[in-house]
Design an enzyme around this catalytic site. Structure first.
Site, PDB file in Angstrom:
ATOM      1  N   SER A 191       0.880  -1.177   0.182  1.00  0.00           N
ATOM      2  CA  SER A 191      -0.008   0.058   0.126  1.00  0.00           C
ATOM      3  C   SER A 191       1.006   1.153  -0.183  1.00  0.00           C
ATOM      4  O   SER A 191       1.578   1.473  -0.968  1.00  0.00           O
ATOM      5  CB  SER A 191      -0.847   0.111   1.222  1.00  0.00           C
ATOM      6  OG  SER A 191      -1.982   0.839   0.990  1.00  0.00           O
ATOM      7  N   ASP A 350     -10.179  -3.839  -5.149  1.00  0.00           N
ATOM      8  CA  ASP A 350      -9.168  -2.787  -4.558  1.00  0.00           C
ATOM      9  C   ASP A 350      -9.261  -1.586  -5.279  1.00  0.00           C
ATOM     10  O   ASP A 350      -9.049  -1.594  -6.392  1.00  0.00           O
ATOM     11  CB  ASP A 350      -7.919  -3.440  -4.223  1.00  0.00           C
ATOM     12  CG  ASP A 350      -6.953  -2.387  -3.647  1.00  0.00           C
ATOM     13  OD1 ASP A 350      -7.064  -1.395  -3.113  1.00  0.00           O
ATOM     14  OD2 ASP A 350      -5.878  -2.781  -3.367  1.00  0.00           O
ATOM     15  N   HIS A 380      -7.962  -4.972  -0.667  1.00  0.00           N
ATOM     16  CA  HIS A 380      -7.232  -4.210  -0.105  1.00  0.00           C
ATOM     17  C   HIS A 380      -6.618  -4.821   1.319  1.00  0.00           C
ATOM     18  O   HIS A 380      -7.631  -4.640   2.057  1.00  0.00           O
ATOM     19  CB  HIS A 380      -7.099  -2.705  -0.128  1.00  0.00           C
ATOM     20  CG  HIS A 380      -6.045  -2.238   0.181  1.00  0.00           C
ATOM     21  ND1 HIS A 380      -5.111  -1.694  -0.984  1.00  0.00           N
ATOM     22  CD2 HIS A 380      -5.680  -1.289   1.156  1.00  0.00           C
ATOM     23  CE1 HIS A 380      -4.279  -1.084  -0.381  1.00  0.00           C
ATOM     24  NE2 HIS A 380      -4.318  -0.880   0.908  1.00  0.00           N
TER      25      HIS A 380
END
Length: 410
Positions: A191, A350, A380
């Protein structure tokens, strides 16, 4: 007795109403994801309520709750030695596999945790367990870097921390101290951590003064651009846990020290409107042109969102939107061709899916070897939810494949 039963039923109904979220049919273990998301949403609500009461910034409150629940001390085992230290002033946790009698140099992985540049730490249980598993299975040294977070610091400070830590770790004396093979060091992150890993990989590839470089980079559902909040994955997954489209815009504004009143403007793509076009913006938009960079299967029925009239001065308020250190997807092809081979994990459900897919395409066009690992039922954050009590089958599988790729390529 009857009142207690009625109260229990009402509480159960209220809890079910709060927990239930309509999810895509293909997402992994939907009820478990709903429950996890309900916990996160409750924590966000509590943190904002505390901020309204004047008890502190909501991010401080969130990180305090995370610390109470998730953070653990450096606990070594028979197979992994764990220590907390710092590299040129940047805090980190080091996981060293223990192989008695072996003098063989080991692989090394520098890892950056996720959390929107504002939340979390490598000392959280989920990242601690991930790095322990990596150290054991790769017979490696894993260095989890704790870069500074918003709201204390904003861009470029987290990036500077990441770069400074990497430069220090790649020095010959530090590699020797941890018995790391200078020919087998990787940079990785998930991320926001994937953002930092990609940005650092680009910068060090350009730096001729660095004698030791990364052999590979491994990016897990990375966030790589803030020019288009209406890519197909943003449109498709804007309301899918655990990373909502609005929250991603807020994370970007926290990182870039922007006013939260700008969230609706970013979500409307007002910063890339036709009347806001400049030469730099036009060049940047070409690098996020998903109609050219995404396969038709990912574009589906979605259409580009390009307003005719934008918001004057928005780019002046947020100049880092065009800075490759913040948005690695915007790097020039001449830079991309210098970076190491890449592993890029993406998840169908995501909002950041297309960031990773577009970066993979741009790297391949620059001649870089790329392994794309896509999970049709993934969401995610799923890889760090590969451990109990938030264990998801897709998380376990993706983590296994991620580590296997490092084993085969590092």
């Amino acid at each position: 007795m009857r009142a207690a039963v009625v109260a229990s039923l009402l509480l159960s109904a209220a809890a079910s109403y709060y927990i239930y979220q309509p999810l895509p049919g293909a997402v992994a273990e939907p009820w478990k994801l709903m429950l996890l998301d309900a916990v996160f949403r409750a924590m966000f609500r509590v943190s904002h309520f505390a901020q309204d009461l004047g008890l502190g910034h909501h991010l401080h409150v969130l990180n305090y709750m995370v610390t109470l629940i998730e953070v653990r001390g450096p606990q070594s085992s028979e197979t992994v030695r764990v220590t907390d230290t710092s590299f040129d002033g940047v805090q980190a946790r080091v996981f060293e596999s223990v192989t008695p009698g072996s003098r063989r140099l080991k692989r090394g992985v520098i890892y950056f945790h996720g959390g929107g540049w504002a939340l979390g730490t490598g000392r959280m249980r989920s990242y601690d367990l991930l790095c322990r598993t990596m150290a054991e299975e790769l017979d490696a040294v894993i260095i989890s870097v704790d870069y500074r977070l918003a709201p204390e610091v904003h861009f470029p400070e987290p990036y500077n921390d990441a770069l400074r830590a990497c430069r220090h770790i790649l020095r010959a004396e530090v590699l020797a101290l941890y018995s790391m093979d200078p020919e087998r060091v990787a940079v990785s992150g998930d991320s926001a951590g994937g953002n930092l890993a990609a940005a650092v990989a680009q910068q060090l590839a350009l730096d001729k003064s660095v004698s030791v470089g990364f052999k590979v980079q491994a990016l897990v559902y990375p966030v790589l651009q803030a020019l288009d909040f209406n890519t197909p994955s943003y449109q498709q997954n804007g309301n899918v846990p655990i990373l909502y489209r609005t929250n991603m815009a807020r994370f970007w504004l926290e990182y870039l020290s922007g006013d939260m009143d700008l969230v609706p403007l970013l979500l409307a793509n007002n910063h890339t409107a036709v009347d806001q076009s400049q030469e730099a913006m036009s060049a940047a938009k070409a690098k996020t042109n998903w109609t050219a960079l995404l396969a038709p299967a990912f574009q589906k029925h979605y259409k580009p969102v390009v307003p005719g009239l934008g918001s004057p001065g928005l780019l002046e308020q947020l100049p880092a939107l065009l800075d490759v250190r913040a948005a690695p997807l915007l790097a020039e092809k001449e830079v991309l061709k210098l970076v190491p081979p890449a592993y890029i994990m993406t998840c169908e459900h995501d909002v950041l899916r297309d960031d990773g897919l577009m970066y993979a395409q741009r790297l391949e066009e620059a001649g870089v070897t790329v392994t794309s690992d896509h999970y049709a039922e993934g969401f995610h954050g799923c890889m760090v939810f590969g451990f109990w009590p938030a264990r998801f089958s897709v998380g376990t599988r993706s983590m296994t494949n991620y580590i296997r790729w490092l084993e085969q390529n590092l």
